[in-house]
Design an enzyme around this catalytic site. Structure first.
Site, PDB file in Angstrom:
ATOM      1  N   GLU A 163       0.832  -1.226   0.000  1.00  0.00           N
ATOM      2  CA  GLU A 163       0.000   0.000   0.000  1.00  0.00           C
ATOM      3  C   GLU A 163       0.859   1.266   0.000  1.00  0.00           C
ATOM      4  OE1 GLU A 163      -3.060  -0.317   3.047  1.00  0.00           O
ATOM      5  OE2 GLU A 163      -4.107  -1.844   1.883  1.00  0.00           O
TER       6      GLU A 163
ATOM      7  N   GLU B  58      -5.462  -8.285  -0.841  1.00  0.00           N
ATOM      8  CA  GLU B  58      -6.197  -8.056   0.420  1.00  0.00           C
ATOM      9  C   GLU B  58      -7.648  -7.795   0.067  1.00  0.00           C
ATOM     10  OE1 GLU B  58      -4.744  -5.351   3.430  1.00  0.00           O
ATOM     11  OE2 GLU B  58      -2.663  -5.723   2.823  1.00  0.00           O
TER      12      GLU B  58
HETATM   13  O1  AHR Z   1      -5.174  -6.252   6.631  1.00  0.00           O
HETATM   14  C1  AHR Z   1      -5.076  -5.176   7.505  1.00  0.00           C
HETATM   15  C2  AHR Z   1      -4.364  -3.981   6.880  1.00  0.00           C
HETATM   16  O2  AHR Z   1      -5.148  -3.451   5.862  1.00  0.00           O
HETATM   17  C3  AHR Z   1      -3.049  -4.260   6.217  1.00  0.00           C
HETATM   18  O3  AHR Z   1      -1.979  -4.241   7.092  1.00  0.00           O
HETATM   19  C4  AHR Z   1      -2.926  -3.130   5.240  1.00  0.00           C
HETATM   20  O4  AHR Z   1      -2.189  -3.488   4.103  1.00  0.00           O
HETATM   21  C5  AHR Z   1      -4.355  -2.761   4.921  1.00  0.00           C
HETATM   22  O5  AHR Z   1      -4.569  -1.406   5.018  1.00  0.00           O
END
Ligand code: AHR
Length: 503
Positions: free
Chosen positions: A174, A293
């Site tokens: 990110e 994610e």
């Molecule tokens: O999955 C939780 C968090 O969400 C992770 O650390 C991050 O990459 C995202 O913002």
């Protein structure tokens, strides 16, 4: 009054082969994912390394082929050297992402062994926030090389003779997010990711790399970020990442079920951007998508923000422990259907996360492990959604929600496993009021019969599972009728079905 939906399933209408890595997940050094999640020496099921066998059994049940590690936001302040070697010499650290204390009792030495036991492989992230190319190279050498050189020697000195053979590497996490330590603009990051990936692939020709796309579709830089990062890194990387979390903050279930229309827009836009850069560069190479994610995440957020502010530097605190309900499970089923509908371009996807932290599997310290509601759609799609994804030619009614127009009542896809002569149909009725009379024309699948019909159905959208009681789990149905090559059944309002046909 019942609505109607008709789907045509034809083995010639192929989307693409399902890459099994779309059933990936994620373990971050965050909250209780590692400590008292996968690792709890002293637990009655703990093995000789301290890993909980009850958790491993549940992970194996989900059949997760790849697990992203060790972050997440955690990775942007990760000093991997502190987490390897003799445990009594490891340095604890303060993790800035979640403001917690990291004892470094588990690192890549241990996690590589856990991955073997859980029958999965590792998708490793490198720190491109507060560190850079040379540290990424050192970690790669430590993990993957069998040379007589400093970091490969160090791994052997730590007792691991064989390299870990990690094939998939994330170039940071990110990096578009202002919250990220070492956040960069798209050009800076794209250049760093390109140079790091180039160097890493020179060291180990067998690896693939993922460059960071947007943290979510609502980021102000979404679109230009992907275009500029790929402009810098296109020739050196293999996948671009996408992340997205959903929540029903307005308590509007009908609109919550429409989030995958936004997901469609997200996927479509990123695919178009990849192909735009391909065209501009006159490239023959195609960049695919790593949706590394995704999940529902909102239940615990407010409390977590307060705790991180007021109670910093605790070891493995209860963080991001969303307790999932029935409607969350339906949204996860919808997301999985969407990934299958884009099986030609989505090659990796990671349910975030796997244990305790926004997870399908929960544990109690010193107690049992259990399945959250979202365990079940993942379990069913991972089990039966392997093979060739077929184009869902579907006609059905639609409805409007508070923020979305023309939301189709039904979302569906099918996957044909030629080797097993097995056809799976996954369908969600997003209509929260009306049942749908569902028909599937199974032309070309003569001689198939219904082998399994599992349904996630319920009236209580807020029903949850606990360690003592599983209120949300699939029921077995027997009322699908197959007549003249047409399968007929009724989809209850707000439900998810998996229908498996075999020869
Ligand atoms: O999955 C939780 C968090 O969400 C992770 O650390 C991050 O990459 C995202 O913002």
């Amino acid at each position: 009054m019942a609505q109607k939906a008709r789907m045509t399933v034809d083995r010639d209408f192929r989307i693409g082969e399902v890459d099994k890595r779309i059933y990936g997940s994620f373990i971050e050094h965050l909250g209780r994912a590692v400590y008292t999640g996968i690792y709890e020496p002293g637990h009655k099921t703990a093995d000789e390394l301290g890993f909980r066998q009850d958790v491993i059994d549940l992970v194996r049940e989900l059949n997760v082929p790849i697990v992203r590690y060790p972050g997440g936001n955690y990775v942007s302040n990760f000093y991997w050297e502190d987490s390897v070697g003799p445990k009594d010499q490891r340095k604890p650290r303060l993790d800035l992402a979640w403001r917690t204390y990291e004892p470094n009792a588990v690192g890549i030495n241990e996690f590589s062994k856990w991955a073997k036991k859980a029958d999965t492989s590792i998708m490793m992230a490198v720190n491109l926030g507060t560190r850079g190319t040379s540290d990424a190279l050192n970690l790669l050498e430590y993990c993957n090389l069998d040379t007589k050189s400093e970091y490969a020697d160090l791994r052997r000195a730590h007792g691991d003779k064989d390299p870990y053979g990690i094939k998939l590497w994330c170039m940071g996490n990110e990096m578009d997010g202002p919250w990220q330590f070492g956040h960069k603009n798209a050009r800076e990051y794209g250049h760093l990711a390109a140079e790091t990936s180039k160097a890493m692939k020179t060291m180990d020709r067998s690896i693939e790399t993922v460059v960071c796309g947007s943290s979510n579709v609502d980021m102000p830089t979404f679109g230009t970020w992907e275009a500029q990062v790929l402009d810098e890194a296109y020739d050196y990387v293999d996948y671009v990442s996408l992340h997205q979390y959903w929540g029903n903050r307005a308590n509007d279930t009908a609109d919550f079920f429409a989030v995958t229309d936004d997901l469609e827009y997200f996927l479509h836009s990123v695919i178009a951007t990849c192909d735009y850069v391909k065209g501009v560069k006159h490239s023959k190479k195609t960049i695919n998508l790593s949706f590394d994610e995704w999940n529902v995440w909102y239940h615990s957020m407010q409390q977590d923000n307060e705790d991180m502010e007021n109670l910093p530097w605790r070891s493995h605190p209860h963080l991001l422990e969303d307790i999932y309900n029935y409607e969350d499970a339906i949204v996860d089923a919808l997301a999985l259907i969407k990934f299958l509908q884009h099986a030609d371009r989505v090659k990796v996807a990671c349910l975030a996360q796997l244990v305790n932290v926004i997870a399908p599997i929960m544990t109690e310290e010193g107690g049992p492990a259990w399945r959250q509601t979202i365990f079940y759609p993942f379990y069913l799609v991972s089990k039966y959604g392997r093979g060739t994804a077929l184009q869902p030619v579907l006609s059905c009614g639609d409805h409007a929600t508070s923020k979305h127009d023309h939301v189709t009542d039904v979302e569906a896809v099918s996957v044909w496993n030629e080797e097993k002569e097995q056809l799976a149909i996954f369908a969600v009725n997003r209509n929260t009021e009306e049942p749908v009379e569902f028909e599937a024309d199974l032309r070309g699948f003569e001689g198939y019969h219904v082998a399994e019909f599992a349904a996630l159905e319920g009236d209580d959208m807020k029903a949850v599972n606990t360690k003592d009681c599983e209120r949300v789990k699939p029921i077995r149905r027997t009322d699908a009728v197959l007549d003249g090559g047409v399968l007929k059944t009724v989809l209850k309002p707000a439900s998810f079905v998996t229908i498996v046909l075999e020869k």
